[in-house]
Design a protein around this motif. Structure first.
Motif, mmCIF file in Angstrom:
data_model
loop_
_atom_site.group_PDB
_atom_site.id
_atom_site.type_symbol
_atom_site.label_atom_id
_atom_site.label_comp_id
_atom_site.label_asym_id
_atom_site.label_seq_id
_atom_site.Cartn_x
_atom_site.Cartn_y
_atom_site.Cartn_z
ATOM 1 N N LEU A 89 27.542 61.716 -27.694
ATOM 2 C CA LEU A 89 27.996 60.659 -26.787
ATOM 3 C C LEU A 89 29.513 60.651 -26.645
ATOM 4 C CD1 LEU A 89 25.965 57.342 -27.110
ATOM 5 C CD2 LEU A 89 26.357 58.768 -25.093
ATOM 6 N N ALA A 90 30.207 61.036 -27.708
ATOM 7 C CA ALA A 90 31.666 61.138 -27.630
ATOM 8 C C ALA A 90 32.052 62.216 -26.609
ATOM 9 C CB ALA A 90 32.251 61.448 -29.002
ATOM 10 N N HIS A 91 31.302 63.319 -26.585
ATOM 11 C CA HIS A 91 31.535 64.349 -25.560
ATOM 12 C C HIS A 91 31.335 63.761 -24.160
ATOM 13 C CE1 HIS A 91 32.212 67.704 -28.176
ATOM 14 N NE2 HIS A 91 31.001 67.746 -28.674
ATOM 15 N N ALA B 3 38.887 69.935 -28.869
ATOM 16 C CA ALA B 3 40.335 70.091 -29.006
ATOM 17 C C ALA B 3 40.884 69.162 -30.084
ATOM 18 C CB ALA B 3 41.004 69.807 -27.668
ATOM 19 N N GLY B 4 41.592 69.755 -31.040
ATOM 20 C CA GLY B 4 42.339 69.007 -32.056
ATOM 21 C C GLY B 4 41.720 67.742 -32.635
ATOM 22 N N GLY B 5 40.497 67.816 -33.088
ATOM 23 C CA GLY B 5 39.886 66.663 -33.757
ATOM 24 C C GLY B 5 39.618 65.461 -32.861
ATOM 25 N N VAL B 6 39.450 65.682 -31.563
ATOM 26 C CA VAL B 6 39.279 64.555 -30.639
ATOM 27 C C VAL B 6 37.977 63.785 -30.874
ATOM 28 C CG1 VAL B 6 40.809 65.378 -28.818
ATOM 29 C CG2 VAL B 6 38.398 66.080 -28.806
ATOM 30 N N ILE B 7 36.968 64.503 -31.338
ATOM 31 C CA ILE B 7 35.688 63.822 -31.596
ATOM 32 C C ILE B 7 35.826 62.891 -32.801
ATOM 33 C CG2 ILE B 7 33.268 64.151 -32.284
ATOM 34 C CD1 ILE B 7 33.725 64.930 -29.413
ATOM 35 N N HIS B 8 36.414 63.417 -33.841
ATOM 36 C CA HIS B 8 36.632 62.599 -35.034
ATOM 37 C C HIS B 8 37.447 61.345 -34.693
ATOM 38 C CE1 HIS B 8 37.489 61.374 -39.086
ATOM 39 N NE2 HIS B 8 38.772 61.429 -38.831
ATOM 40 N N GLN B 9 38.496 61.531 -33.903
ATOM 41 C CA GLN B 9 39.332 60.390 -33.510
ATOM 42 C C GLN B 9 38.556 59.374 -32.677
ATOM 43 O OE1 GLN B 9 42.695 62.308 -31.623
ATOM 44 N NE2 GLN B 9 43.092 63.378 -33.541
ATOM 45 N N GLU B 10 37.746 59.896 -31.766
ATOM 46 C CA GLU B 10 36.955 59.020 -30.898
ATOM 47 C C GLU B 10 35.973 58.191 -31.732
ATOM 48 O OE1 GLU B 10 37.434 58.871 -27.503
ATOM 49 O OE2 GLU B 10 36.048 57.168 -27.505
ATOM 50 N N LEU B 11 35.294 58.855 -32.661
ATOM 51 C CA LEU B 11 34.308 58.160 -33.492
ATOM 52 C C LEU B 11 35.001 57.127 -34.386
ATOM 53 C CD1 LEU B 11 31.941 61.139 -34.445
ATOM 54 C CD2 LEU B 11 31.549 59.367 -32.718
ATOM 55 N N ALA B 12 36.148 57.503 -34.953
ATOM 56 C CA ALA B 12 36.883 56.579 -35.823
ATOM 57 C C ALA B 12 37.333 55.347 -35.031
ATOM 58 C CB ALA B 12 38.082 57.294 -36.435
ATOM 59 N N ARG B 13 37.834 55.586 -33.838
ATOM 60 C CA ARG B 13 38.305 54.516 -32.965
ATOM 61 C C ARG B 13 37.199 53.504 -32.639
ATOM 62 N NH1 ARG B 13 39.243 53.524 -27.558
ATOM 63 N NH2 ARG B 13 37.956 55.209 -26.741
ATOM 64 N N ARG B 14 35.982 54.002 -32.604
ATOM 65 C CA ARG B 14 34.847 53.152 -32.249
ATOM 66 C C ARG B 14 34.128 52.565 -33.463
ATOM 67 N NH1 ARG B 14 33.377 53.432 -27.007
ATOM 68 N NH2 ARG B 14 34.592 54.899 -25.760
ATOM 69 N N GLY B 15 34.735 52.722 -34.615
ATOM 70 C CA GLY B 15 34.117 52.161 -35.815
ATOM 71 C C GLY B 15 33.003 53.013 -36.375
ATOM 72 N N LEU B 16 32.994 54.298 -35.978
ATOM 73 C CA LEU B 16 31.943 55.199 -36.442
ATOM 74 C C LEU B 16 32.452 56.215 -37.469
ATOM 75 C CD1 LEU B 16 30.293 55.700 -32.952
ATOM 76 C CD2 LEU B 16 29.041 54.980 -34.980
ATOM 77 N N GLY B 17 33.655 55.978 -37.955
ATOM 78 C CA GLY B 17 34.257 56.918 -38.898
ATOM 79 C C GLY B 17 33.473 57.072 -40.192
#
Ligand SMILES: [Zn+2]
Length: 154
Positions: free
Chosen positions: A86-88, A106-120
């Motif tokens: 879903l982050a994609h 690119a450069g950990g964008v998925i990890h950042q997106e998930l963390a930003r949404r409280g999914l870290g």
């Protein structure tokens, strides 16, 4: 039972809980794919034929590794895989939304997106479980096919 309906419910819940700001501008489907050792999930855009009528229309298909049908795999591992895909979608990959990056990873964008949404922490638990269990699981439940050795007597 982890059937199609169960899988769709995961998508529905993740979207409602964590991706509510992401508009669903097309037909999004989620399906069980083939069993795989390394690919947990994938997302693609494809023209499909709706059940009624015969017009082709673009849809997003999220595919999840069928090994995850096994209840031995914690549900959060599946949920985190769906969230990753879903982050994609949110980044405009395999979706009608504006593409935000050059490459999907690119450069950990998925990890950042998930963390930003409280999914870290969910992602962290998923990775921990995979690191500690996946290899052994695969060896036990989905081992690579043995090469057949043919001995010829000449
Ligand atoms: Zn990915």
């Amino acid at each position: 039972m982890r059937d199609d309906k169960w899988l769709f419910q995961i998508l529905d819940e993740v979207w409602d809980k964590y991706f509510l700001d992401v508009p669903q501008d097309n037909d999004v489907r989620i399906v069980w794919g083939r069993k795989a050792r390394t690919r947990l999930g994938s997302i693609k855009e494809e023209s499909i034929v709706a059940e009624k009528g015969n017009k082709m229309h673009p849809a997003t298909i999220i595919t999840i590794n069928s090994l995850f049908k096994d209840e031995a795999i914690p549900e959060y591992v599946v949920t985190a895989t769906v969230a990753h895909e879903l982050a994609h979608y949110a980044h405009g990959f395999s979706s009608p939304l504006e593409q935000k990056f050059d490459k999907p990873h690119a450069g950990g964008v998925i990890h950042q997106e998930l963390a930003r949404r409280g999914l870290g922490s969910l992602e962290k638990r998923q990775k921990k479980w995979l690191r500690e269990n996946w290899r052994e699981y695969i060896i036990k439940h989905f081992p690579p096919k043995r090469r057949r050795v043919v001995i010829r007597w000449i």
